[in-house]
Design an enzyme around this catalytic site. Structure first.
Site, mmCIF file in Angstrom:
data_model
loop_
_atom_site.group_PDB
_atom_site.id
_atom_site.type_symbol
_atom_site.label_atom_id
_atom_site.label_comp_id
_atom_site.label_asym_id
_atom_site.label_seq_id
_atom_site.Cartn_x
_atom_site.Cartn_y
_atom_site.Cartn_z
ATOM 1 N N SER A 187 -51.068 -28.063 12.601
ATOM 2 C CA SER A 187 -50.894 -28.812 11.350
ATOM 3 C C SER A 187 -50.148 -27.942 10.330
ATOM 4 C CB SER A 187 -52.256 -29.212 10.784
ATOM 5 O OG SER A 187 -52.929 -28.048 10.327
ATOM 6 N N ASP A 236 -48.529 -31.535 14.045
ATOM 7 C CA ASP A 236 -49.458 -32.610 13.695
ATOM 8 C C ASP A 236 -49.242 -33.004 12.225
ATOM 9 O OD1 ASP A 236 -51.669 -34.295 14.112
ATOM 10 O OD2 ASP A 236 -53.099 -32.774 13.424
ATOM 11 N N HIS A 237 -49.095 -34.281 11.959
ATOM 12 C CA HIS A 237 -48.969 -34.802 10.583
ATOM 13 C C HIS A 237 -47.861 -34.139 9.753
ATOM 14 C CE1 HIS A 237 -52.405 -37.487 10.768
ATOM 15 N NE2 HIS A 237 -53.077 -36.533 11.369
ATOM 16 N N GLU A 268 -46.201 -42.948 12.817
ATOM 17 C CA GLU A 268 -47.482 -43.620 12.562
ATOM 18 C C GLU A 268 -47.296 -44.867 11.710
ATOM 19 O OE1 GLU A 268 -50.892 -41.179 11.604
ATOM 20 O OE2 GLU A 268 -51.830 -42.758 10.415
ATOM 21 N N HIS A 294 -60.380 -39.399 10.341
ATOM 22 C CA HIS A 294 -60.382 -37.936 10.438
ATOM 23 C C HIS A 294 -61.695 -37.334 9.936
ATOM 24 C CE1 HIS A 294 -55.878 -38.487 10.477
ATOM 25 N NE2 HIS A 294 -56.058 -37.651 11.469
ATOM 26 N N HIS A 310 -55.453 -40.902 16.491
ATOM 27 C CA HIS A 310 -55.897 -39.771 15.668
ATOM 28 C C HIS A 310 -57.382 -39.958 15.362
ATOM 29 C CE1 HIS A 310 -52.112 -37.715 14.297
ATOM 30 N NE2 HIS A 310 -51.661 -38.686 15.065
ATOM 31 N N GLY A 311 -57.959 -38.931 14.762
ATOM 32 C CA GLY A 311 -59.339 -39.049 14.287
ATOM 33 C C GLY A 311 -60.311 -39.400 15.393
ATOM 34 N N ASP A 357 -59.882 -32.461 16.831
ATOM 35 C CA ASP A 357 -59.902 -31.218 16.066
ATOM 36 C C ASP A 357 -61.312 -30.912 15.574
ATOM 37 O OD1 ASP A 357 -59.386 -29.041 14.494
ATOM 38 O OD2 ASP A 357 -58.269 -30.089 12.964
HETATM 39 P P1 13P Z 1 -60.652 -35.472 14.189
HETATM 40 O O1 13P Z 1 -60.898 -35.060 12.774
HETATM 41 O O2 13P Z 1 -61.434 -36.694 14.536
HETATM 42 O O3 13P Z 1 -60.866 -34.359 15.140
HETATM 43 O O4 13P Z 1 -59.101 -35.894 14.290
HETATM 44 C C1 13P Z 1 -58.099 -34.932 14.534
HETATM 45 C C2 13P Z 1 -56.729 -35.465 14.321
HETATM 46 O O5 13P Z 1 -56.480 -36.647 14.260
HETATM 47 C C3 13P Z 1 -55.654 -34.470 14.202
HETATM 48 O O6 13P Z 1 -54.435 -35.068 13.875
HETATM 49 O O1 G3H Z 2 -55.675 -34.594 11.105
HETATM 50 C C1 G3H Z 2 -55.862 -33.489 10.613
HETATM 51 C C2 G3H Z 2 -56.219 -32.359 11.503
HETATM 52 O O2 G3H Z 2 -57.596 -32.349 11.777
HETATM 53 C C3 G3H Z 2 -55.718 -31.066 10.928
HETATM 54 O O3 G3H Z 2 -56.501 -30.614 9.894
HETATM 55 O O4 G3H Z 2 -54.881 -30.153 8.091
HETATM 56 O O5 G3H Z 2 -57.149 -29.085 8.087
HETATM 57 O O6 G3H Z 2 -55.424 -28.373 9.737
HETATM 58 P P1 G3H Z 2 -55.939 -29.486 8.891
HETATM 59 ZN ZN ZN Z 3 -54.622 -36.846 12.718
#
Ligand code: 13P
Ligand code: G3H
Ligand code: ZN
Length: 317
Positions: free
Chosen positions: A50, A88-89, A140, A186, A219-220, A264
């Site tokens: 991320s 990621d994101h 997304e 998330h 995700h999530g 995550d």
């Molecule tokens: P979680 O918080 O459910 O683990 O989701 C992780 C995620 O979507 C990272 O992009």
């Molecule tokens: O979707 C978010 C991920 O869990 C990443 O989390 O931005 O705290 O690294 P972070």
């Molecule tokens: Zn995510």
């Protein structure tokens, strides 16, 4: 093999009725725990980074640690571990470009909070640059609740993906996979305790009918294992009401068009729970190796459980 894009992984996962685990990485122990599980289970992997992970650990460190994991697997386990390295994101063209230039094989441009036309324009711009460099793009549509890069999205501001938008979005952007909102969120606090969380499989089915053969991303998708929540709470933590997505629902999604499942929070819970328990049991210890070792082992165990029981991608590498 080694560091690859997700193209082949997704094709096989779609046709095989399983999903690839996309695990967030922030340090060496997390990378080692995840890759040890994947080696043992002969599973393909997506390791994702991320914006927060990049600013915590530094892009170059994470990239080199992932390269080290691939090299170690080959030299010491005689196994060519396929790993897709994914942003990621990503929230701007610039961060996507920086990751593409820095060796990632996949990026997510998350413009889901922007109006439809702006989401399309930004996603298309990233796709053009990424494809010209052999990199694939996840986009997304729809908004998940929970915490994303330190921004809290309330349940009221979240919205399911509108299935009627997906075809136009994919055609106009050229993205390679699509994250959709069907009720996951998330973080560790996803649902109210005592409720019976249900993902919207009707939306997933509608989306996949409109995009036959196209990889869908969830995700999530952490399930918030209660043994780690208990471990945290029994050792000085305070996480009442931490509830996640039921694993049987994720398994069902993996057997449908979902090819990538993001996890995550479950790894964070495993790490924090283990360290809290260790420190509580050994208040006189101060060597980080003593608590990072069992934390890494528990990360390996939870990932192994996901690969086999949730994703079904064991033996697929
Ligand atoms: P979680 O918080 O459910 O683990 O989701 C992780 C995620 O979507 C990272 O992009
Ligand atoms: O979707 C978010 C991920 O869990 C990443 O989390 O931005 O705290 O690294 P972070
Ligand atoms: Zn995510």
């Amino acid at each position: 093999m080694g560091i690859v894009t997700s193209t082949e992984m997704f094709k096989k996962a779609y046709n095989g009725g399983y999903a690839i685990g996309a695990f967030n990485v922030n340090n060496m122990e997390i990378i080692q725990g995840i890759t040890a599980a994947a080696i043992e289970e002969k599973a393909p992997l997506i390791l994702q980074v991320s914006k927060g992970a990049r600013s915590y650990a530094n892009h170059i460190y994470l990239m080199k640690l992932i390269e080290a994991a691939v090299e170690d697997a080959e030299q010491n386990a005689g196994f060519e571990l396929p790993i897709c390295v994914h942003l990621d994101h990503g929230d701007s063209f610039e961060i996507c470009k920086s990751c593409i230039d820095g060796g990632f094989t996949s990026v997510m441009i998350d413009a889901s909070s922007k109006p439809f036309e702006e989401n399309i324009a930004l996603t298309k711009k990233v796709v053009e640059y990424a494809h010209a460099h052999g990199v694939v793009v996840e986009a997304e549509l729809g908004t998940l609740a929970g915490v994303e890069d330190e921004v809290n999205v309330s349940a009221e501001d979240s919205s399911y993906t509108r299935a009627e938008d997906v075809q136009e979005f994919v055609e106009r952007t050229g993205c390679d996979s699509l994250a959709i909102a069907i009720g996951t969120s998330h973080g560790a606090y996803k649902f109210k305790p005592g409720t019976n969380p249900q993902l919207r499989f009707d939306i997933l089915e509608d989306v996949s009918n409109r995009l036959p053969g196209f990889p869908i991303v969830l995700h999530g998708a952490s399930s918030v294992p209660q043994q780690f929540v208990k471990m945290i709470n029994e050792n000085g933590g305070n996480m009442p009401g931490a509830i996640g997505v039921p694993e049987d629902q994720l398994r069902k999604a993996a057997s449908m068009a979902v090819c990538k499942i993001n996890i995550d929070s479950d790894l964070r819970l495993a790490m924090t729970g283990t360290i809290r328990e260790y420190m509580n049991a050994h208040p006189d210890h101060f060597d980080p190796r003593q608590y990072l070792k069992p934390a890494r082992e528990n990360i390996k165990a939870i990932v192994q459980h996901k690969l086999v029981n949730v994703l079904g991608c064991n033996g697929k590498a």
